[in-house]
Design a protein around this motif. Structure first.
Motif, short mmCIF file in Angstrom:
data_model
loop_
_atom_site.label_atom_id
_atom_site.label_comp_id
_atom_site.label_asym_id
_atom_site.label_seq_id
_atom_site.Cartn_x
_atom_site.Cartn_y
_atom_site.Cartn_z
N ASP A 122 0.82 -1.21 0.00
CA ASP A 122 0.00 0.00 0.00
C ASP A 122 0.86 1.26 0.00
O ASP A 122 0.39 2.33 -0.40
CB ASP A 122 -0.94 0.02 1.22
N SER A 123 2.10 1.13 0.47
CA SER A 123 2.97 2.30 0.57
C SER A 123 4.41 1.83 0.69
O SER A 123 4.66 0.68 1.07
CB SER A 123 2.60 3.15 1.79
N TYR A 247 -3.84 -4.79 3.94
CA TYR A 247 -4.26 -3.97 2.82
C TYR A 247 -5.55 -3.23 3.15
O TYR A 247 -6.44 -3.76 3.83
CB TYR A 247 -4.48 -4.84 1.57
N THR A 248 -5.64 -2.02 2.66
CA THR A 248 -6.85 -1.21 2.86
C THR A 248 -7.31 -0.66 1.52
O THR A 248 -6.64 -0.81 0.50
CB THR A 248 -6.57 -0.05 3.83
N THR A 250 -6.91 1.80 -0.13
CA THR A 250 -6.07 2.97 -0.34
C THR A 250 -6.05 3.35 -1.82
O THR A 250 -6.37 2.52 -2.68
CB THR A 250 -4.63 2.69 0.14
N ASN A 251 -5.65 4.58 -2.10
CA ASN A 251 -5.58 5.02 -3.49
C ASN A 251 -4.15 4.93 -4.02
O ASN A 251 -3.83 5.54 -5.04
CB ASN A 251 -6.09 6.46 -3.62
N ARG A 252 -3.30 4.17 -3.33
CA ARG A 252 -1.92 4.01 -3.79
C ARG A 252 -1.49 2.55 -3.68
O ARG A 252 -1.83 1.85 -2.73
CB ARG A 252 -0.97 4.88 -2.97
N LYS A 253 -0.75 2.07 -4.66
CA LYS A 253 -0.17 0.73 -4.64
C LYS A 253 1.26 0.82 -5.16
O LYS A 253 1.53 1.52 -6.14
CB LYS A 253 -0.96 -0.25 -5.51
N ARG A 271 -1.27 5.51 -8.39
CA ARG A 271 -2.28 6.21 -7.59
C ARG A 271 -3.61 6.15 -8.32
O ARG A 271 -3.67 6.21 -9.55
CB ARG A 271 -1.89 7.68 -7.37
#
Length: 284
Positions: A122-123, A247-248, A250-253, A271
């Motif tokens: 995720d980040s 994992y959530t 999120t708008n990023r991988k 993103r």
């Protein structure tokens, strides 16, 4: 250092065992199958190489770090059978489907044939979990894009030793990264879609074409992607290793392509802008 040398030896021996010798520019086609990818011709040279791998004991320290363990597990048939809890429970959609006895088990080489593996985070901060020696539960995911299926291999550290304790099959849409995987499947296969999936400006670091020992950094426009994109964009079947990262939505991988004892390291950062995933940064 000793662990790194041992891993390099395993990889070299494995390559000798599985890669045909000859002069050719043709790359092996990926095989999209749920069966084990370990059907190896029964020749004396292969048998002797396998025997050499199996006679090389895994360092005790390899059980501290899952990465060190799994490379040995994927290369050593004897070790693999010793580190599976038989009969191995196999679940489909969360329900017990069968139990596989040791006599029916086929060698699972995971990503060793392709000389690299892939990871999804995720980040960038999550990437540190790979070196965490305190984790005791890991899931290796084998993702079949064409079949829209994920095969999971579950490992637990029991009495200080990593053991495979079960397998699970789930449709891709139930995966925590389902939305990103749908996007990446098309991204990996469609060069025109790749260009359309660029941010207006993409940060990059890439090898310097004029100096093998240097890299260049900058910002590229979408139309420049064919000139700068990494030489390897895995498709059809990829792997992901869940070391405990959660994992959530999120708008990023961060999609990582990591070589096995060959120094390869590629990071693609995406993103989600509006309803669409966009590549915003890559390092190769």
């Amino acid at each position: 250092m000793k662990k790194a040398i041992f891993l390099a030896v395993i990889v070299i021996l494995f390559s000798v065992m599985t890669v045909p010798i000859g002069c050719t520019d043709k790359k092996p086609k990926p095989v999209d199958t749920l069966a084990s990818d370990s059907l190896i011709p029964d020749t004396s040279s292969i048998d002797s190489t396998q025997n050499l791998i199996e006679s090389t004991p895994m360092p005790k320290a390899a059980d501290e770090l899952f990465d060190d363990f799994v490379f040995n597990f994927a290369a050593n048939r004897k070790l693999q059978r010793e580190r599976i809890v038989f009969p191995l429970p196999v679940y489909r959609n969360g329900k017990l489907e069968k139990k596989v006895p040791e006599t029916s088990w086929k060698m699972e080489h995971f990503f060793m044939h392709q000389q690299y593996y892939t990871l999804i985070f995720d980040s960038p901060r999550q990437m540190g979990v790979v070196k965490d020696t305190t984790i005791d539960h890991v899931v290796v995911e084998k993702i079949f894009f064409r079949k829209k299926l994920v095969q999971q291999f579950l490992f637990n550290r029991i009495n200080g030793k990593w053991m495979m304790t079960s397998m699970n099959y789930k449709p891709t849409f139930q995966n925590k990264n389902a939305d990103f995987l749908r996007f990446y499947d098309r991204f990996s296969r469609d060069s025109a879609f790749q260009v359309r999936s660029m941010a207006d400006e993409v940060e990059f670091t890439a090898p310097d074409p004029n100096d093998d020992f240097s890299s260049i950094s900058g910002v590229m426009m979408p139309q420049q992607w064919p000139d700068f994109k990494p030489g390897l964009i895995p498709k059809n079947i990829i792997y992901n290793v869940i070391y405990g990262q959660t994992y959530t939505e999120t708008n990023r991988k961060v999609f990582v392509i990591r070589g096995i004892a060959n120094g390869l390291e590629i990071e693609l950062t995406f993103r989600k802008i509006g309803k669409h995933w966009k590549l915003v940064k890559f390092n190769s």
